[in-house]
Design an enzyme around this catalytic site. Structure first.
Site, PDB file in Angstrom:
ATOM      1  N   ARG A  23      88.144  29.192  46.939  1.00 45.44           N
ATOM      2  CA  ARG A  23      87.490  27.840  46.630  1.00 45.44           C
ATOM      3  C   ARG A  23      86.196  27.729  46.428  1.00 45.44           C
ATOM      4  O   ARG A  23      85.479  26.551  46.888  1.00 45.44           O
ATOM      5  CB  ARG A  23      88.027  26.652  47.250  1.00 45.44           C
ATOM      6  CG  ARG A  23      89.502  25.986  47.241  1.00 45.44           C
ATOM      7  CD  ARG A  23      89.892  25.579  45.812  1.00 45.44           C
ATOM      8  NE  ARG A  23      91.041  24.940  45.732  1.00 45.44           N
ATOM      9  CZ  ARG A  23      91.329  23.666  46.217  1.00 45.44           C
ATOM     10  NH1 ARG A  23      90.594  22.879  46.861  1.00 45.44           N
ATOM     11  NH2 ARG A  23      92.702  23.378  45.899  1.00 45.44           N
ATOM     12  N   ARG A  27      84.512  21.074  44.458  1.00 41.13           N
ATOM     13  CA  ARG A  27      83.704  19.744  44.654  1.00 41.13           C
ATOM     14  C   ARG A  27      82.729  19.707  45.648  1.00 41.13           C
ATOM     15  O   ARG A  27      81.906  18.822  45.589  1.00 41.13           O
ATOM     16  CB  ARG A  27      84.709  18.739  44.803  1.00 41.13           C
ATOM     17  CG  ARG A  27      85.701  18.449  43.807  1.00 41.13           C
ATOM     18  CD  ARG A  27      86.809  17.648  44.004  1.00 41.13           C
ATOM     19  NE  ARG A  27      87.395  18.426  45.237  1.00 41.13           N
ATOM     20  CZ  ARG A  27      88.726  18.144  45.756  1.00 41.13           C
ATOM     21  NH1 ARG A  27      89.464  16.804  45.371  1.00 41.13           N
ATOM     22  NH2 ARG A  27      89.377  18.634  46.727  1.00 41.13           N
ATOM     23  N   ARG A  36      82.702  17.766  36.725  1.00 42.34           N
ATOM     24  CA  ARG A  36      83.789  17.019  37.003  1.00 42.34           C
ATOM     25  C   ARG A  36      83.754  15.567  36.780  1.00 42.34           C
ATOM     26  O   ARG A  36      84.721  14.980  36.480  1.00 42.34           O
ATOM     27  CB  ARG A  36      84.133  17.066  38.461  1.00 42.34           C
ATOM     28  CG  ARG A  36      85.140  16.473  39.180  1.00 42.34           C
ATOM     29  CD  ARG A  36      86.579  17.327  38.564  1.00 42.34           C
ATOM     30  NE  ARG A  36      87.813  16.705  39.431  1.00 42.34           N
ATOM     31  CZ  ARG A  36      88.320  15.576  39.102  1.00 42.34           C
ATOM     32  NH1 ARG A  36      88.053  14.862  38.201  1.00 42.34           N
ATOM     33  NH2 ARG A  36      89.381  15.324  39.757  1.00 42.34           N
ATOM     34  N   ASP A  72      94.260  27.042  38.486  1.00 46.24           N
ATOM     35  CA  ASP A  72      95.122  26.535  39.797  1.00 46.24           C
ATOM     36  C   ASP A  72      96.371  27.427  39.544  1.00 46.24           C
ATOM     37  O   ASP A  72      96.833  27.798  38.703  1.00 46.24           O
ATOM     38  CB  ASP A  72      95.155  25.028  39.742  1.00 46.24           C
ATOM     39  CG  ASP A  72      95.757  24.499  41.054  1.00 46.24           C
ATOM     40  OD1 ASP A  72      94.826  24.460  41.531  1.00 46.24           O
ATOM     41  OD2 ASP A  72      97.010  24.560  41.036  1.00 46.24           O
ATOM     42  N   TYR A 146     106.271  23.973  45.424  1.00 46.73           N
ATOM     43  CA  TYR A 146     105.651  22.927  44.582  1.00 46.73           C
ATOM     44  C   TYR A 146     106.491  22.431  43.493  1.00 46.73           C
ATOM     45  O   TYR A 146     106.932  21.274  43.016  1.00 46.73           O
ATOM     46  CB  TYR A 146     104.354  23.447  43.619  1.00 46.73           C
ATOM     47  CG  TYR A 146     103.371  23.339  44.750  1.00 46.73           C
ATOM     48  CD1 TYR A 146     102.443  22.282  44.936  1.00 46.73           C
ATOM     49  CD2 TYR A 146     102.741  24.862  45.363  1.00 46.73           C
ATOM     50  CE1 TYR A 146     101.345  22.451  45.898  1.00 46.73           C
ATOM     51  CE2 TYR A 146     101.797  24.668  46.475  1.00 46.73           C
ATOM     52  CZ  TYR A 146     101.361  23.429  46.758  1.00 46.73           C
ATOM     53  OH  TYR A 146     100.127  23.374  47.582  1.00 46.73           O
TER      54      TYR A 146
END
Ligand code: CP3
Length: 340
Positions: A23, A27, A36, A72, A146
């Site tokens: 990562r 953010r 973003r 992702d 998921y």
């Protein structure tokens, strides 16, 4: 191309310990936030120009030794007919979810064309980057959580209910996800990635017994069948009881979280390169405590076949870019005694 990372992946001892962060794009970085604010996460993943830019930000800003494709683990589900959404402050959502054997038909044949943007991004990146590019996927088991839960989960009740009540159908689901993941990774290699990381984020929720039955055979099958001209990293956090079970997984590198002592890990996993394993939240504390722990990891890493520095999980959103940059410099400049 700076090849220290790839050398380490192949088990060659390097002049300095290469470093990159899970990562590393995201953010916590103002440059990411700026883009973003204009686009949602999925649009960013699906637009090669944006994805290329975001992948390159940490290389320019942090000077890490490898880039990881900005995408992702859930993206390939779109090529299987499922819908994915990322909802702010909640997380990913997968619809419809596959809760029982009766739902297996929701998964359609894997259509690579639907996610062509991934391979387009890779092709641009390998021309632009001066460090190796890491492609990735989830393991079939982690992806299955998921698909079954319909998103993130804390207790994985639906996954385990499915697994323990309809094991045959669960294996069918795993077969489907394994085939798709294999095609997906192979296509990334064809597009030019220099290494692959398989994220087995949730393998650690299984007992060693069930890991052997429901998870490992599928990861193993993928690794064994991939064109092996690129190194493969297997990331398995929470592996406490699983450590000795992964010795015969033929990945070149094993990526660990902070719950295991690195030196101990090199004894349990002696034939693989080790990646890891700093607690990402040490970056929120004082510099002194951070460097103390980073040094321990660097020193323990010398006992491995070779060592790649990384965090035990992704960079936390509250991390300071300056602090992360200092950590990279610290790792690059670190001198082991008795060596020049
Ligand atoms: O590491 C990188 O810099 C490359 C890109 C990358 C992302 N996700 C970007 C992302 C990679 C390799 C992943 C893998 C991923 N995605 C995993 C496995 C790794 C792990 O963390 O164990 C998992 C479980 C996911 C699923 C996922 N994606 C969740 C649960 C979330 C929501 C949580 C969150 O932090 O918002 C995401 C969203 C996501 N993936 C973001 C990013 C940069 C945040 C998107 C945003 O800007 O809102």
């Amino acid at each position: 191309m700076r090849d220290t990372f790839l050398k380490a992946c192949r088990g060659i001892k390097t002049d300095y310990t290469p470093v990159w962060f899970m990562r590393q794009a995201g953010r916590y970085m103002p440059e990411y936030q700026k883009i973003r604010q204009k686009y949602d996460f999925l649009t960013m993943c699906k637009t090669p120009e944006i994805s290329v830019e975001i992948t390159m930000q940490p290389i320019r800003i942090l000077n890490v030794d490898a880039a990881i494709l900005f995408s992702d683990i859930l993206i390939p589900l779109e090529a299987m007919g499922l819908k994915i959404d990322f909802i702010d402050n909640i997380g990913p959502k997968v619809t419809p979810s596959v809760k029982t054997g009766d739902h297996l038909g929701y998964l359609k044949n894997f259509e690579l064309e639907k996610i062509e943007f991934v391979f387009k991004t890779i092709k641009i990146l390998i021309k632009e980057l001066d460090v190796p590019l890491i492609g990735f996927s989830a393991s079939p088991f982690t992806l299955a959580t998921y698909v079954i839960e319909g998103g993130s989960s804390k207790d994985f009740v639906d996954t385990k209910r499915f697994m323990f009540s309809e094991p045959e159908f669960f294996h069918n689901l795993m077969e489907t996800l394994t085939e798709a993941t294999f095609i997906y990774l192979n296509e990334q290699i064809k597009a030019g990635v220099h290494a692959i990381q398989i994220f087995d984020t949730w393998a650690g929720i299984l007992s060693p017994f069930d890991y052997e039955i429901f998870c490992k055979p599928y990861v193993k099958k993928i690794i064994e069948n991939l064109k092996r001209n690129v190194p493969i990293i297997y990331f398995c956090p929470n592996l406490a009881g699983l450590a000795k079970h992964i010795n015969d997984l033929i990945s070149d590198v094993i990526s660990l979280d902070w719950r295991i002592n690195l030196r101990e890990a090199t004894k349990l996993i002696s034939d693989k390169v080790i990646q890891g394993n700093l607690d990402p939240l040490t970056l929120l504390g004082s510099e002194e405590e951070l460097f103390k722990r980073a040094e321990l990891i660097l020193r323990d890493g010398r006992f491995a076949k070779s060592h790649i520095f990384n965090l035990g999980h992704g960079v936390n959103i509250n991390t300071s870019v300056e602090r992360l940059k200092k950590l990279v410099d610290f790792i690059h400049e670190f001198k082991f005694e008795g060596e020049v």
